[in-house]
Enzyme design. Structure first.
Site, PDB file in Angstrom:
ATOM      1  N   HIS A 366    -118.638 -63.383   0.487  1.00  0.00           N
ATOM      2  CA  HIS A 366    -118.816 -62.137  -0.257  1.00  0.00           C
ATOM      3  C   HIS A 366    -119.978 -61.298   0.232  1.00  0.00           C
ATOM      4  CE1 HIS A 366    -116.313 -63.459  -3.944  1.00  0.00           C
ATOM      5  NE2 HIS A 366    -115.604 -62.851  -3.019  1.00  0.00           N
ATOM      6  N   CYS A 679    -103.663 -53.151  18.679  1.00  0.00           N
ATOM      7  CA  CYS A 679    -104.753 -53.048  17.705  1.00  0.00           C
ATOM      8  C   CYS A 679    -105.694 -54.256  17.734  1.00  0.00           C
ATOM      9  CB  CYS A 679    -104.204 -52.818  16.303  1.00  0.00           C
ATOM     10  SG  CYS A 679    -103.098 -54.116  15.744  1.00  0.00           S
TER      11      CYS A 679
END
Ligand code: PEP
Ligand code: MG
Length: 753
Positions: A366, A679
């Protein structure tokens, strides 16, 4: 809930407290404690092993074993049952210890008469500093309560062990002379470079009082602190910078959920019932968590445990009346921490915080997600930084090259400062060139798009001059939450992306989780080979409701605007058909409900599994576009794990085999007029991009900072002669064409940075 053994635990703690407060050397007091523990737990033996430098556990005190074994018996961490407890940092109990395969018999102890053994690690700051053991002559099955009591007692003993039994420098191994410059390698959690002064993150407040005087008082203090912490988190959630739909919010909301976790709260309350003060109980649960964390390999679970650590620190601060008091930062601060919770990072002054170095961490944690949103360079897994960096040391965080410089010499600082100036100039120059057409000298147009995954990435799209978003990785909001975001939440997120893209095209890639990105709500069994395992489209085809919800949210968010959907990890055409069928069904359903039909619906696939390239005839009839995921494709072509540092230089994206594979794909797509893009990371490297354009790519998608350098490369390239050259060298037997291509660029004035 008080456990059966809490009475014993409390009585024993009371007696230990008296010994701790009494007279005598640390060793004398330790001797007295082992006697008390043996008596309290009705054991024949109680021994305390202390960890010394070199991962050696030495018997320091015993009641029951032969006294001559004290300081003579030594075990390596991992050796014998005691060593096993230390290595695994977890409590263990054996009714028949002597017949356990790991049992290491030490004759000098006289332990042959003791059958059963129970031991717990003595923990301090998440590290094992010793092992506390009891033994019995009979074959005894130790109960959960007894183990729990021994753990609580070990926590009190940790004070004695850490308080001077072994010299301080032995307790934590220190590498080298603290004043010498150091270079420490780590893992990039967020790119970028920062120079500043070290600030050691003080997450832990040392707990002074361990043993409770009065149980009710401690329980009330705990409840009060918990409420105060919940209120503080609510205030954080309601603060102005919690953009609705942003990743910050998701992360903190999840964190707030953890703060209400009944198991965590229950464990702390139980430790208080066992006789500890509120602080000590929080600390105990915190230490247990840390020790457990060091054993868990699942990255998702490790990261969630980190959130609990953050919460424990926060709660301790509330108990100490120091909540909200954040550390003052110098103007240019580099924060050093073992690990950091998402909320803790947000507590710091963002204007002053320039970089972050963690001893632990992974890209999906996180705090890394938040740091990326705030554009703070982060290096993780930088071993031993807490013991090797002193407060106020000068530190350079080199997020681009996975390293940290500590107390660097003037020459290094000067080089980085010059580099920082150059970078700033370059960024400004690239921004000034954002409207320059991306066309080769001989007139071939190349489309440059960005890869994005955070709303923060979109802020930079405009200044990059990119045509649009060639890859939007939708998984981050899924990873930041504790449960699957519902259709409404997803619609809000995708709507926000549409808004921020301001009419530029966006390719939404459907959920690409699994492998190293494990979500808690899909608890798959551990996999031997996660990169080739149950991941990405394989998961979402097995859980079609999840994919349908995502597709529904995308259709709703489009609100009649063009919609491009790309499916990841498609290995064969039949998988694409299944995914496409779900999309068609969702579209029909939404139109029937009155949702406006997207002005144009384009459906494409990633090509990142080699097998798919052998079905091009069928594939090209079914898709509106293809985008090569070279990160995965190259790992599968070479059977070489993309995350394994030992293999990172072994195979090159500019190997003749990779280029030959891609060239065939270009030709197939061209023959059927299907737009092809790439990509993966290689598209953002100017030399690689030059080669890709040379074999026929006309569209590339890359992370934002690469757009400027690749644009310059394109504008300085004369394509026709380069194509002829490339044609000549493509069949060479070399492992890579990189050096030749670099030399070509140098000789022909192609700007590859
Ligand atoms: C790739 O594999 O090249 C790709 C772009 O996907 P990801 O890196 O998200 O797996
Ligand atoms: Mg991929």
């Amino acid at each position: 809930m008080p456990s059966v053994g809490t009475g014993v635990s409390r009585r024993l703690l009371g007696r230990l407290r008296d010994v701790m407060a009494g007279s005598g050397s640390a060793e004398e007091r330790l001797n007295r404690t082992v006697g008390l523990i043996a008596e309290g737990l009705k054991a024949d033996v109680c021994s305390c092993y202390v960890q010394r430098a070199g991962e050696v556990l030495e018997l320091f005190a015993t009641k029951g074993l032969l006294a001559s074994a004290v300081h003579a018996t030594r075990l390596r961490v991992g050796e014998g049952l005691v060593g096993l407890i230390a290595a695994q940092a977890s409590p263990m109990a054996f009714a028949d210890a002597q017949n356990h395969p790991a049992f290491a018999y030490r004759p000098e102890t006289g332990e042959e008469i003791y059958r059963s053994l129970m031991g717990v690690p003595i923990l301090r700051g998440g590290r094992v500093i010793g092992v506390l053991v009891v033994q019995n002559k009979t074959q005894r099955n130790y109960s959960e309560e007894e183990i729990e009591t021994l753990e609580t007692v070990a926590m009190v003993q940790a004070e004695l062990v850490a308080g001077g039994l072994v010299p301080k420098e032995e307790q934590i191994a220190i590498d080298g002379n603290a004043l010498l410059p150091l270079r420490i390698e780590g893992v990039r959690l967020n790119a970028g470079i920062a120079i500043g002064t070290a600030v050691i993150h003080r997450s832990q407040i040392s707990v002074q009082r361990l043993v409770a005087e009065d149980l009710e008082t401690e329980l009330n203090r705990f409840k009060g602190a918990l409420t105060a912490m919940h209120n503080q988190l609510d205030a954080l959630l309601n603060s102005a910078d919690m953009e609705a739909g942003g990743e910050h919010r998701d992360v903190i909301e999840t964190y707030r959920m953890f703060a209400q976790d009944a198991g965590w709260i229950g464990r702390i309350a139980e430790a208080i019932q066992g006789g500890l003060t509120a602080e000590a109980a929080v600390q105990k649960v915190h230490d247990d968590t840390r020790a457990r964390m060091s054993q868990v390999s699942d990255p998702y679970i490790r990261e969630r445990l980190l959130d609990f650590e953050d919460l424990a620190n926060r709660l301790t601060q509330h108990l100490a009346g120091k909540a909200g008091v954040t550390q003052e930062l110098p103007d240019e601060a580099i924060l050093i921490a073992r690990t950091l919770g998402p909320a803790e990072l947000l507590d710091y002054d963002r204007k002053k915080l320039k970089g972050l170095v963690l001893e632990e961490g992974s890209p999906t944690m996180h705090v890394a997600i938040i740091a990326r949103a705030l554009d703070i360079p982060v290096i993780g897994r930088a071993e031993g930084v807490l013991t090797r960096i002193e407060p106020m040391d000068l530190v350079i965080v080199d997020g681009d090259s996975n390293q940290v410089f500590v107390r660097p010499g003037e020459d290094i600082v000067a080089a980085f400062r010059a580099n920082a100036v150059l970078r700033a100039e370059r960024v400004a120059a690239y921004a000034a060139e954002r409207d320059d057409p991306v066309v080769t000298i001989d007139g071939t147009q190349i489309g440059l798009h960005i890869n994005a995954g955070l709303l923060a990435d979109l802020h930079f799209m405009e200044s990059s001059g990119a045509l649009g978003i060639g890859l939007y990785r939708t998984e981050i909001p899924f990873m930041a939450r504790h449960e699957l975001p519902d259709v409404e939440a997803q619609t809000q997120i995708y709507g926000k992306i549409y808004e921020m893209a301001k009419g530029k095209p966006i390719v939404f890639r459907t959920l690409d989780v699994g492998g190293d990105k494990v979500l808690p709500y899909w608890n798959g069994a551990p996999e031997e080979n996660p990169a080739m395992g149950w991941r990405s489209i394989r998961i979402t085809l097995d859980r079609p409701a999840v994919l349908r919800q995502q597709l529904r949210a995308l259709i709703r968010a489009a609100q009649g605007r063009p919609l491009s959907v790309m499916f990841p990890m498609i290995s064969e055409v039949s998988e694409l058909d299944k995914a496409r069928d779900l999309l068609d069904r969702e579209l029909a359903r939404e139109i029937a409900r009155g949702t406006p039909k997207p002005e144009r619906l384009r459906v494409g696939t990633m090509l990142e599994v080699p097998a798919l390239a052998f079905q091009t005839d069928a594939l090209l009839k079914r898709v509106d576009f293809i985008s090569v995921g070279s990160n995965d494709l190259v790992q599968f072509l070479f059977a070489s794990d993309r995350g394994n540092p030992r293999l990172s230089d072994r195979y090159d994206t500019l190997a003749p085999s990779v280029l030959a594979f891609l060239k065939r794909l270009v030709e197939a797509c061209r023959s059927k007029n299907v737009p092809l893009s790439l990509c993966g990371e290689m598209g953002g490297q100017p030399v690689d991009a030059m080669a890709l354009i040379g074999i026929g790519f006309r569209s590339l998608s890359m992370h934002v900072p690469s757009i400027g350098p690749v644009r310059r490369m394109v504008r300085s390239l004369e394509l026709a002669p380069f194509q002829s050259y490339l044609e000549e060298i493509l069949d060479r037997p070399d492992r890579s064409l990189r050096l030749m291509l670099k030399a070509y660029a140098r000789d022909h004035g192609v700007d590859i940075g």
